[in-house]
Scaffold this active site. Sequence first.
Site, mmCIF file in Angstrom:
data_model
loop_
_atom_site.group_PDB
_atom_site.id
_atom_site.type_symbol
_atom_site.label_atom_id
_atom_site.label_comp_id
_atom_site.label_asym_id
_atom_site.label_seq_id
_atom_site.Cartn_x
_atom_site.Cartn_y
_atom_site.Cartn_z
ATOM 1 C CB CYS A 168 -9.883 -1.391 -9.429
ATOM 2 S SG CYS A 168 -10.300 -2.444 -8.057
ATOM 3 N NE ARG B 106 -6.477 0.757 -2.886
ATOM 4 C CZ ARG B 106 -5.996 0.879 -3.880
ATOM 5 N NH1 ARG B 106 -5.596 1.893 -4.785
ATOM 6 N NH2 ARG B 106 -5.430 -0.492 -4.407
ATOM 7 N NE ARG C 256 -1.499 -6.023 -1.739
ATOM 8 C CZ ARG C 256 -2.707 -5.374 -1.954
ATOM 9 N NH1 ARG C 256 -3.844 -6.033 -1.775
ATOM 10 N NH2 ARG C 256 -2.629 -3.938 -2.276
ATOM 11 C CG ASN D 255 -3.170 -4.782 -6.130
ATOM 12 O OD1 ASN D 255 -2.891 -4.657 -7.246
ATOM 13 N ND2 ASN D 255 -3.704 -3.432 -5.786
ATOM 14 C CG ASP D 256 -5.955 -8.112 -1.621
ATOM 15 O OD1 ASP D 256 -4.883 -8.459 -1.081
ATOM 16 O OD2 ASP D 256 -6.539 -7.406 -1.480
ATOM 17 N NE ARG E 289 -11.458 -0.885 -1.214
ATOM 18 C CZ ARG E 289 -10.201 -1.474 -1.439
ATOM 19 N NH1 ARG E 289 -9.980 -2.311 -1.913
ATOM 20 N NH2 ARG E 289 -9.175 -1.020 -0.924
ATOM 21 C CD GLU F 271 -10.457 -7.458 -2.824
ATOM 22 O OE1 GLU F 271 -9.175 -6.807 -3.172
ATOM 23 O OE2 GLU F 271 -11.135 -6.918 -2.240
ATOM 24 C CG HIS G 287 -2.265 -0.975 0.869
ATOM 25 N ND1 HIS G 287 -2.949 -0.700 0.141
ATOM 26 C CD2 HIS G 287 -2.331 -2.181 1.003
ATOM 27 C CE1 HIS G 287 -4.101 -1.751 0.037
ATOM 28 N NE2 HIS G 287 -3.481 -2.663 0.793
#
Length: 589
Positions: free
Chosen positions: A515, A307, A478, A467-468, A343, A444, A200
């Site tokens: 995304c 986010r 990650r 990403n996940d 989200r 995800e 992140h």
Amino acid sequence: MATQSSSKEEKVVQGISASQGIAYGQIFVYLQSEVQVPTYQVELDKRIDEIARFDKALLVTRQQISKIQDEVEKNLGKNEALIFDAHLLVLEDQALISETIREFETTGRNIESCFDLVSKKYIQAFSEIDDEYLRERAGDIQDVAQRVLQNLLGQAENSLSRLVERRIVVANDLSPSDSASIDRGSGLAIVTDSGSKTSHAVIVARSMQVPAVVGLRDLSKRVNTGDWALVDGYDGLVILNPSESTLFKYGKIQSKKKSFQGRLMEANRQKAVTLDGVDVALMANIEKVEEVAQVKEFFAQGVGLFRTEYLFLNSARIPSEQEQFLAYKAVVEGSAPETVIIRTLDLGGDKPMASQPDLFPDEDNPFMGYRAIRFCLDNPAIFKDQLRAILMASHHGKARIMYPMISGSEEMVRANQVLEECKAELRARKQPFDETVEVGAMIEIPSAAATVDLLARDSAFFSIGTNDLIQYTLAIDRGNDRIAHLYEPSHPAVLRSIKRIVDDAHAAKLTVGVCGEMGGDPVYAPLLLGLGVDSLSMSPPSIPAVKFLVRAMKMSDARALAAEVLAMASPKDVYAKCAQFHRSRVTME
Ligand code: PEP
Ligand code: MG
């Protein structure tokens, strides 16, 4: 401006390129660890001096806090500065101070160890009180106690949020809240020992448009604040004490990159349409309200991922419904007439809320733990405040709601039930909201990827969080630099999973976007579009490079690329094919 002395030798350290760009400047080593407090006995004849030392540390702390308060008032306003009143009050807290002195007089141990012991007792006691206001005091005491201890121990204060000069921030690791607290414009580059392309801190660096290199193992221990370095975010290099010839070489690279960036920005004013006439939606990922300005600046077609947990991460308490409403409304209005996908909270995991340790206790497997929709369904009051705030904002523009970390149909159904309760409550309050607001799920987790047809019954759209999805599909953390080379978006299992998601979503007549960071990578964007993804959402500064490529390619070629790489077994071969597709259409010349 100070410049580096020429006596030190140049040293090149290879890491992982995480955010593009080149920066040259002085290093600021950010030490996150809690202050280490030594314990020792103070001789009898030194005890008066020890108390005087304590008084002095309290006084210096008071001066520091008042100075920050003045700066905050000047820059942000009176209200924002008020929080420091609570900090100043801690310093006047007679209970805390006299108990520390009593502890010192009875044990004879050094004053910092006594203060540490007593303040920790207070922090613990306040954090357990069933009253929001008093619980917040725990955070205040903690902040002030750290500062007093630093002053007692003669350590310079070490805060990212008050970086005044532009520095290269070097850290062992940066939490999302650490990176979010670096002021735009004060961090020259971000360099960390651990981390990967999708951690992140890196996502935040990309949105701030500062170069980042991660996975440098123990660099933060080998450099000092004030050392000179050059950060090459393109090739993942940190060059310590760069020589004149290195600086000259990078100067040339930078001017070439700058002129290419100028071309990209110019072309970015055009529509994202392929050579064979297919429109592609390129949207923005944002973390903070003020980033909404980038939606227009980079010609994004709305926000594909807001986010919202970043509103919470650095906050001393859970933001109220009204505070959240104002934030969401600002983003919805700032993006009009385009849509904003808001989200719901993805707190927990690697994004715990530092001020709420009781809500987010330490876990052995945080990425697979108590986070996101799991946390929200378990804390309905927090979840409902957020849902009502989003619904209220939906009245001021176009908003959609998206749940993170959905693992199956039941979670979707339960989340939607809570949403319906919120709608009923707003109707009862006569509070307007968009009755047609659409609700979607992030895909995800592999279990969601395998059940898109079932999730489609309760969803209006999907967005793939690569990403996940990659980390869970490949069982690769990650954020772990040791296995970062195994985190391969081009792995056949990932590609097959994306294909299945897209096909199942389309069979249910629903759209599906991406995304995750893969969508903002020009090497992978054609592959995703070729697999049938309907939109790509990325950090706004990534849009120009992706749009440039979209405008230079045919969708029919992207589909052929997808078909070809789907038959490949090696992630390296897939990557090479995608890179070649990119290279043959975009050159910097
Ligand atoms: C993702 O997982 O791809 C995603 C977009 O969400 P985050 O990076 O916030 O986990
Ligand atoms: Mg995610």
